[in-house]
Enzyme design. Structure first.
Site, PDB file in Angstrom:
ATOM      1  N   ALA A 190      46.067  50.627  42.932  1.00 19.55           N
ATOM      2  CA  ALA A 190      45.537  51.853  43.080  1.00 19.55           C
ATOM      3  C   ALA A 190      45.472  52.620  44.316  1.00 19.55           C
ATOM      4  CB  ALA A 190      44.082  52.177  42.551  1.00 19.55           C
ATOM      5  N   GLN A 191      45.931  52.040  45.416  1.00 16.76           N
ATOM      6  CA  GLN A 191      46.496  52.187  46.693  1.00 16.76           C
ATOM      7  C   GLN A 191      47.491  53.535  46.801  1.00 16.76           C
ATOM      8  OE1 GLN A 191      44.403  51.521  49.589  1.00 16.76           O
ATOM      9  NE2 GLN A 191      43.209  49.983  48.269  1.00 16.76           N
ATOM     10  N   HIS A 251      46.382  43.012  49.005  1.00 16.35           N
ATOM     11  CA  HIS A 251      47.274  43.837  48.468  1.00 16.35           C
ATOM     12  C   HIS A 251      48.631  43.406  48.836  1.00 16.35           C
ATOM     13  CE1 HIS A 251      45.178  46.990  46.211  1.00 16.35           C
ATOM     14  NE2 HIS A 251      44.316  46.597  47.087  1.00 16.35           N
ATOM     15  N   ARG A 285      60.036  26.826  42.383  1.00 11.64           N
ATOM     16  CA  ARG A 285      58.781  27.370  42.241  1.00 11.64           C
ATOM     17  C   ARG A 285      58.293  27.486  43.539  1.00 11.64           C
ATOM     18  NH1 ARG A 285      59.149  24.342  37.755  1.00 11.64           N
ATOM     19  NH2 ARG A 285      58.241  25.325  35.840  1.00 11.64           N
ATOM     20  N   ASP A 306      32.763  41.690  37.977  1.00  6.51           N
ATOM     21  CA  ASP A 306      32.199  42.902  36.917  1.00  6.51           C
ATOM     22  C   ASP A 306      32.435  42.368  35.685  1.00  6.51           C
ATOM     23  OD1 ASP A 306      34.801  43.129  37.081  1.00  6.51           O
ATOM     24  OD2 ASP A 306      34.809  45.153  37.234  1.00  6.51           O
ATOM     25  N   ASP A 351      33.430  46.186  44.987  1.00  4.49           N
ATOM     26  CA  ASP A 351      34.442  47.007  45.011  1.00  4.49           C
ATOM     27  C   ASP A 351      34.300  48.471  44.355  1.00  4.49           C
ATOM     28  OD1 ASP A 351      37.268  47.486  46.058  1.00  4.49           O
ATOM     29  OD2 ASP A 351      37.959  46.865  44.091  1.00  4.49           O
ATOM     30  N   GLY A 361      39.632  50.022  41.091  1.00  7.81           N
ATOM     31  CA  GLY A 361      38.387  49.767  41.470  1.00  7.81           C
ATOM     32  C   GLY A 361      37.370  49.295  40.362  1.00  7.81           C
ATOM     33  N   HIS A 376      39.409  40.534  47.499  1.00  8.29           N
ATOM     34  CA  HIS A 376      39.473  40.744  46.102  1.00  8.29           C
ATOM     35  C   HIS A 376      40.438  39.561  45.452  1.00  8.29           C
ATOM     36  CE1 HIS A 376      38.767  45.133  47.205  1.00  8.29           C
ATOM     37  NE2 HIS A 376      37.941  44.549  47.201  1.00  8.29           N
TER      38      HIS A 376
END
Length: 289
Positions: free
Chosen positions: A36-37, A91, A127, A148, A174, A214, A112
């Site tokens: 979502a950045q 990220h 791999r 959450d 977050d 978030g 995160h």
């Protein structure tokens, strides 16, 4: 600007929780792991850019998250360490080896965990390990969980705790501005040009539901989740949201536990982790009627 707003809010906040400093999440992120950045602002780290930001935010920035595979990232991590700022990986589509280079440059935390980061990939049968595998492997690397109950399922919460241990895991909300608000449309980022999101199912999502945007969790929900879904004891769940994050941020000399000489910050809750009383610096800020 954000730094001025933070300074004004800090000086005006005489009661309640104190601000511990700022976490800059970006703009040095991998576009394919932006989540979502806002991709309009993503770029590679350059000394001219980040040294200017550090100067303007002198004394406020406590942590900065970035993608270690970007050009200039190693020098950036070393600069953060030199300024006493926690260098955190997030990220990112980095490989195991790139994470190790970042670790040697001073990056010791993962933002995160499992969210917007690489894992094992296959290329013509071969791999390659990613960020999550390095997080498990490197004992010197701490990590945080958005516990959450939405971002990470029960099975993975249990696996992470078993491998890393509560001494290396911090719980983090977050949360964005939708925390504590009804479900429906909201904004991530600035009110003027922020990212539109929708709150439903106990989490913030991109409008097309392609990914989360978030969290809307509060800290009590994290503790409750780690007990009910993460298989943790009450003591371990509380440690991951008090003592461990305080040690990660190097403020455990006065925060994170109840001991003589430390700040008199106390949260009292019932058997279901419902908050009954909040005490900050020895003063009751909230008491359930």
């Amino acid at each position: 600007e954000s730094f001025d707003t933070f300074r004004k809010a800090s000086s005006a906040n005489t009661d309640g929780a104190a601000f511990g400093g700022m976490h800059l999440e970006g703009p040095y992120f991998a576009r394919e792991y932006a989540g979502a950045q806002d991709v309009r602002y993503l770029r590679n780290p350059s000394p001219e850019d980040y040294e200017d930001i550090i100067a303007r935010g002198r004394g406020l920035i406590r942590r900065w998250s970035f993608a270690p595979e970007l050009e200039g990232a190693a020098a950036f991590a070393a600069a953060l360490k030199g300024h006493g700022i926690l260098a955190s990986i997030g990220h990112t589509g980095a490989s195991f080896e790139q994470c190790h280079e970042a670790f040697l440059s001073g990056s010791t935390h993962l933002t995160h965990f499992f969210s917007a980061m690489s894992t094992v990939v296959r290329n013509k049968g071969f791999r390659t390990a990613g960020v999550t595998e390095y997080g498990y492997y490197q004992d010197g690397m701490t990590l945080e969980l958005i516990a959450d109950g939405c971002h990470i399922p029960s099975s993975m919460l249990k696996m992470i705790v078993k491998i890393k241990g509560v001494e290396r895991i911090a719980l983090v909300t977050d949360s964005m501005r939708g925390a504590g608000m009804p479900e429906g449309p909201s904004l991530l980022g600035g009110l003027a040009d922020g990212q539109e999101v929708i709150i439903e199912d106990g989490v913030a999502k991109m409008p097309d539901r392609s990914c989360f945007a978030g969290s809307v969790a509060t800290a009590d929900r994290l503790v409750r989740t780690m007990i009910t879904l993460g298989g943790c004891t009450l003591e371990d769940a509380v440690k991951m949201i008090t003592a461990t994050p305080a040690r990660i941020m190097h403020i455990d000399n006065h925060k994170g536990s109840l001991a003589v000489g430390k700040d008199a910050d106390v949260v009292i809750f019932d058997e279901n982790i419902n908050i009954q009383r909040t005490i900050i610096n020895g003063k009751t800020i909230y008491a359930k009627c």
